[in-house]
Design a protein around this motif. Structure first.
Motif, PDB file in Angstrom:
ATOM      1  N   THR A   7       0.808  -1.134  -0.180  1.00 53.50           N
ATOM      2  CA  THR A   7       0.087  -0.223  -0.049  1.00 53.50           C
ATOM      3  C   THR A   7       0.855   1.134  -0.041  1.00 53.50           C
ATOM      4  O   THR A   7       1.794   1.274   0.928  1.00 53.50           O
ATOM      5  N   SER A   8       0.562   2.340  -0.939  1.00 55.88           N
ATOM      6  CA  SER A   8       1.294   3.147  -1.097  1.00 55.88           C
ATOM      7  C   SER A   8       0.757   4.487  -0.105  1.00 55.88           C
ATOM      8  O   SER A   8      -0.194   4.546   0.261  1.00 55.88           O
ATOM      9  N   VAL A   9       1.762   5.350   0.471  1.00 51.96           N
ATOM     10  CA  VAL A   9       1.550   6.385   1.284  1.00 51.96           C
ATOM     11  C   VAL A   9       1.171   7.542   0.453  1.00 51.96           C
ATOM     12  O   VAL A   9       1.905   7.888  -0.432  1.00 51.96           O
ATOM     13  N   PRO A  10      -0.050   8.036   0.319  1.00 57.95           N
ATOM     14  CA  PRO A  10      -0.471   9.242  -0.370  1.00 57.95           C
ATOM     15  C   PRO A  10       0.443  10.396  -0.096  1.00 57.95           C
ATOM     16  O   PRO A  10       0.799  10.704   1.013  1.00 57.95           O
ATOM     17  N   ILE A  11       1.003  11.095  -1.169  1.00 61.67           N
ATOM     18  CA  ILE A  11       1.735  12.234  -0.819  1.00 61.67           C
ATOM     19  C   ILE A  11       1.077  13.339  -1.486  1.00 61.67           C
ATOM     20  O   ILE A  11       0.111  13.399  -2.617  1.00 61.67           O
ATOM     21  N   VAL A  12       0.505  14.365  -0.765  1.00 57.41           N
ATOM     22  CA  VAL A  12      -0.521  15.578  -1.020  1.00 57.41           C
ATOM     23  C   VAL A  12       0.173  16.641  -1.027  1.00 57.41           C
ATOM     24  O   VAL A  12       0.909  17.078  -0.267  1.00 57.41           O
ATOM     25  N   ASP A  13      -0.316  17.660  -2.082  1.00 55.67           N
ATOM     26  CA  ASP A  13       0.177  18.988  -1.937  1.00 55.67           C
ATOM     27  C   ASP A  13      -0.408  19.760  -0.882  1.00 55.67           C
ATOM     28  O   ASP A  13      -1.379  19.442  -0.233  1.00 55.67           O
ATOM     29  N   VAL A  14       0.402  20.411  -0.210  1.00 50.97           N
ATOM     30  CA  VAL A  14       0.161  21.249   1.175  1.00 50.97           C
ATOM     31  C   VAL A  14      -1.311  21.807   0.749  1.00 50.97           C
ATOM     32  O   VAL A  14      -2.138  22.167   1.594  1.00 50.97           O
ATOM     33  N   LYS A  15      -1.274  22.590  -0.382  1.00 55.49           N
ATOM     34  CA  LYS A  15      -2.388  23.334  -0.874  1.00 55.49           C
ATOM     35  C   LYS A  15      -3.715  22.789  -0.857  1.00 55.49           C
ATOM     36  O   LYS A  15      -4.815  23.140  -0.822  1.00 55.49           O
ATOM     37  N   GLN A  16      -3.675  21.283  -0.703  1.00 52.21           N
ATOM     38  CA  GLN A  16      -4.807  20.505  -1.072  1.00 52.21           C
ATOM     39  C   GLN A  16      -5.166  19.787   0.209  1.00 52.21           C
ATOM     40  O   GLN A  16      -6.264  19.019   0.181  1.00 52.21           O
ATOM     41  N   LEU A  17      -4.419  20.131   1.288  1.00 48.32           N
ATOM     42  CA  LEU A  17      -4.665  19.305   2.603  1.00 48.32           C
ATOM     43  C   LEU A  17      -5.655  19.839   3.202  1.00 48.32           C
ATOM     44  O   LEU A  17      -6.115  20.850   3.118  1.00 48.32           O
ATOM     45  N   SER A  18      -6.511  18.835   3.942  1.00 44.63           N
ATOM     46  CA  SER A  18      -7.727  19.013   4.686  1.00 44.63           C
ATOM     47  C   SER A  18      -7.277  19.126   6.299  1.00 44.63           C
ATOM     48  O   SER A  18      -6.554  18.321   6.508  1.00 44.63           O
ATOM     49  N   ILE A  19      -8.201  19.979   6.791  1.00 42.69           N
ATOM     50  CA  ILE A  19      -7.979  20.025   8.342  1.00 42.69           C
ATOM     51  C   ILE A  19      -8.214  18.718   8.858  1.00 42.69           C
ATOM     52  O   ILE A  19      -9.284  18.139   8.592  1.00 42.69           O
ATOM     53  N   GLY A  20      -7.358  18.045   9.636  1.00 46.43           N
ATOM     54  CA  GLY A  20      -7.669  16.741  10.385  1.00 46.43           C
ATOM     55  C   GLY A  20      -6.877  15.743   9.677  1.00 46.43           C
ATOM     56  O   GLY A  20      -6.846  14.629  10.072  1.00 46.43           O
ATOM     57  N   ALA A  37       5.841  15.613  14.081  1.00 43.94           N
ATOM     58  CA  ALA A  37       6.154  14.118  14.031  1.00 43.94           C
ATOM     59  C   ALA A  37       5.127  13.383  13.449  1.00 43.94           C
ATOM     60  O   ALA A  37       3.970  13.953  13.218  1.00 43.94           O
ATOM     61  N   LYS A  38       5.411  12.068  13.096  1.00 41.88           N
ATOM     62  CA  LYS A  38       4.662  11.142  12.356  1.00 41.88           C
ATOM     63  C   LYS A  38       3.468  10.997  13.171  1.00 41.88           C
ATOM     64  O   LYS A  38       3.496  10.995  14.468  1.00 41.88           O
ATOM     65  N   GLY A  39       2.062  10.979  12.775  1.00 50.03           N
ATOM     66  CA  GLY A  39       1.106  10.776  13.340  1.00 50.03           C
ATOM     67  C   GLY A  39       0.214  12.143  13.756  1.00 50.03           C
ATOM     68  O   GLY A  39      -0.969  12.238  14.301  1.00 50.03           O
ATOM     69  N   THR A  40       1.128  13.405  13.769  1.00 51.80           N
ATOM     70  CA  THR A  40       0.328  14.563  13.987  1.00 51.80           C
ATOM     71  C   THR A  40      -0.733  14.771  13.123  1.00 51.80           C
ATOM     72  O   THR A  40      -0.917  14.838  12.028  1.00 51.80           O
ATOM     73  N   VAL A  41      -2.133  15.134  13.912  1.00 47.55           N
ATOM     74  CA  VAL A  41      -3.251  15.514  13.028  1.00 47.55           C
ATOM     75  C   VAL A  41      -3.128  17.056  12.776  1.00 47.55           C
ATOM     76  O   VAL A  41      -2.894  17.980  13.709  1.00 47.55           O
ATOM     77  N   LEU A  42      -3.322  17.301  11.515  1.00 51.86           N
ATOM     78  CA  LEU A  42      -2.951  18.737  11.321  1.00 51.86           C
ATOM     79  C   LEU A  42      -4.158  19.718  11.209  1.00 51.86           C
ATOM     80  O   LEU A  42      -5.252  19.415  10.991  1.00 51.86           O
ATOM     81  N   HIS A  43      -3.928  20.810  11.948  1.00 51.09           N
ATOM     82  CA  HIS A  43      -4.856  21.798  12.152  1.00 51.09           C
ATOM     83  C   HIS A  43      -4.703  23.052  11.268  1.00 51.09           C
ATOM     84  O   HIS A  43      -3.588  23.137  10.518  1.00 51.09           O
ATOM     85  N   GLU A  44      -5.471  23.992  11.427  1.00 54.12           N
ATOM     86  CA  GLU A  44      -5.415  25.407  10.374  1.00 54.12           C
ATOM     87  C   GLU A  44      -3.971  25.855  10.603  1.00 54.12           C
ATOM     88  O   GLU A  44      -3.222  26.034   9.594  1.00 54.12           O
ATOM     89  N   LYS A  45      -3.600  25.991  11.798  1.00 52.98           N
ATOM     90  CA  LYS A  45      -2.366  26.795  12.017  1.00 52.98           C
ATOM     91  C   LYS A  45      -1.258  25.810  11.756  1.00 52.98           C
ATOM     92  O   LYS A  45      -0.088  26.428  11.200  1.00 52.98           O
ATOM     93  N   ASP A  46      -1.096  24.649  11.704  1.00 55.80           N
ATOM     94  CA  ASP A  46      -0.243  23.733  11.150  1.00 55.80           C
ATOM     95  C   ASP A  46      -0.064  23.778   9.790  1.00 55.80           C
ATOM     96  O   ASP A  46       1.187  23.704   9.260  1.00 55.80           O
ATOM     97  N   ILE A  47      -1.149  23.840   9.098  1.00 55.02           N
ATOM     98  CA  ILE A  47      -0.933  24.050   7.535  1.00 55.02           C
ATOM     99  C   ILE A  47      -0.220  25.375   7.274  1.00 55.02           C
ATOM    100  O   ILE A  47       0.496  25.386   6.401  1.00 55.02           O
TER     101      ILE A  47
END
Length: 371
Positions: A7-20, A37-47
């Motif tokens: 199973t490949s790990v999706p690589i996503v453009d930061v501009k297309q990231l969803s909160i969460g 860190a790995k496993g971090t759930v991204l919030h608006e400020k993180d993006i």
């Protein structure tokens, strides 16, 4: 043998990231420092931080590529507007509650000045709501001075020191059942000043030696007033008596060393110094919270308890991301990252460029403007 499924790990453009979205791999700065860190759930400020560091793509878990419909874009825009309004509305609500608490406390302490014991339950009723409101927006610690009115500094100082003492008690893991008593210790630490001549308290110039000796008596007066009032612990009384004592024995009224001081008094001492130095007073202009915090770090070598100072600094700076600040060269920027090893020297974005104050020692934060 069957081929093992990969199973490949999706690589996503930061501009297309969803909160969460959850990071599938660590994210590092261009210089190699760990950003998330790995496993971090991204919030608006993180993006926002990813964009600031010019990171274009990240690996995420289960990130779905969803085409944005017009209605989805509209909802996102509405959420952004609501998110922009929320801090202002919260600040206005806090200002209203803060002003009300200051006015009520002033009226209660005027009764103490007239000879009454402290109405402890009424003071608790003043403190409890503002503590509850504060917990949803602790970043206000960096900008308490914006809620101040010069003509009622003594009572604003009392409320603010109560709030700060409460947060320090949480951060250093004082048992929860004691948090309110610590908050009351902060709120009432200067109650003895109700017995000091107002002409001395409000004198704009330097005090004479005789006047300073009179001022120093407020610690003993405060201890006596609190001891005579029901519903307050010995720690609250000792905080009033000892909050001007220092670890090296250089304080007053008894010149006690740190080993002889109650924990509440050590907490209140840090809260008292921080709020006083970062506030406008009759004889002193407010200093930047970051300048004050650096001074506290220096004072932790002999004057203030180093464990409490460190816990306070770690606590107060963890809410700084996104805060607008003014630097000593007059430029405005936004704090984007705080290194826990150098909490008073964060990374600041200025006009799309990142300034690391750890390296740019000629610059400092002279004013915190807003969150």
């Amino acid at each position: 043998m069957m081929d093992r499924m990969v199973t490949s790990v999706p690589i996503v453009d930061v501009k297309q990231l969803s909160i969460g979205a959850r990071l599938a791999e660590e994210v590092h700065t261009p210089l190699g420092g760990l950003l998330f860190a790995k496993g971090t759930v991204l919030h608006e400020k993180d993006i926002e931080i990813l964009n600031v560091f010019f990171i274009n793509q990240v690996s995420v878990e289960n990130q779905e590529e969803v085409a944005r419909s017009e209605s989805a874009e509209q909802k996102a825009a509405e959420r952004q507007v609501a998110a922009a309004k929320a801090p202002l509305e919260k600040a206005e609500a806090f200002q209203k509650s803060f002003d009300q608490a200051v006015t009520t406390l002033k009226n209660l302490l005027i009764r103490v000045q007239g000879g009454d014991n402290i109405p402890v339950m009424e003071v608790r009723e003043v403190v409890a709501p503002i503590l509850a409101q504060f917990q949803s927006q602790p970043q206000i610690l960096l900008s308490l001075r914006h809620f101040a009115r010069m003509d009622s500094y003594a009572y604003e100082h009392a409320i603010s020191v109560g709030i700060i003492s409460y947060m320090i008690a949480k951060w250093i893991k004082v048992p929860e059942k004691e948090w309110m008593q610590v908050a009351l210790a902060g709120t009432l630490h200067d109650v003895g000043k109700m017995k000091i001549d107002r002409r001395i308290l409000q004198k704009p110039g330097k005090l004479t030696p005789e006047e300073f000796e009179e001022i120093k008596k407020h610690t003993v007066y405060g201890y006596q007033i609190i001891k005579a009032s029901h519903g307050l612990s010995e720690g609250v009384a000792l905080a009033a008596l000892q909050h001007h004592e220092r670890e090296d024995g250089s304080g007053y009224p008894l010149g006690l060393p740190g080993s002889k001081l109650h924990l509440y008094s050590k907490i209140v001492a840090v809260a008292d110094v921080y709020h006083a130095m970062s506030s406008d007073r009759i004889y002193q202009k407010a200093q930047s919270p970051y300048v004050v915090v650096e001074q506290l770090m220096q004072d932790s070598f002999g004057k203030l308890d180093p464990f409490i100072v460190r816990a306070f600094i770690d606590g107060i700076t963890q809410f700084a991301a996104g805060t607008i600040v003014e630097l000593s060269d007059g430029t405005l920027g936004k704090i984007v990252f705080t290194d826990r090893n150098q909490p008073t020297r964060p990374m600041v974005e200025v006009g799309g460029k990142i300034i690391n104050l750890v390296d740019a020692r000629h610059l400092s934060i002279v004013q915190v403007l807003e969150k």
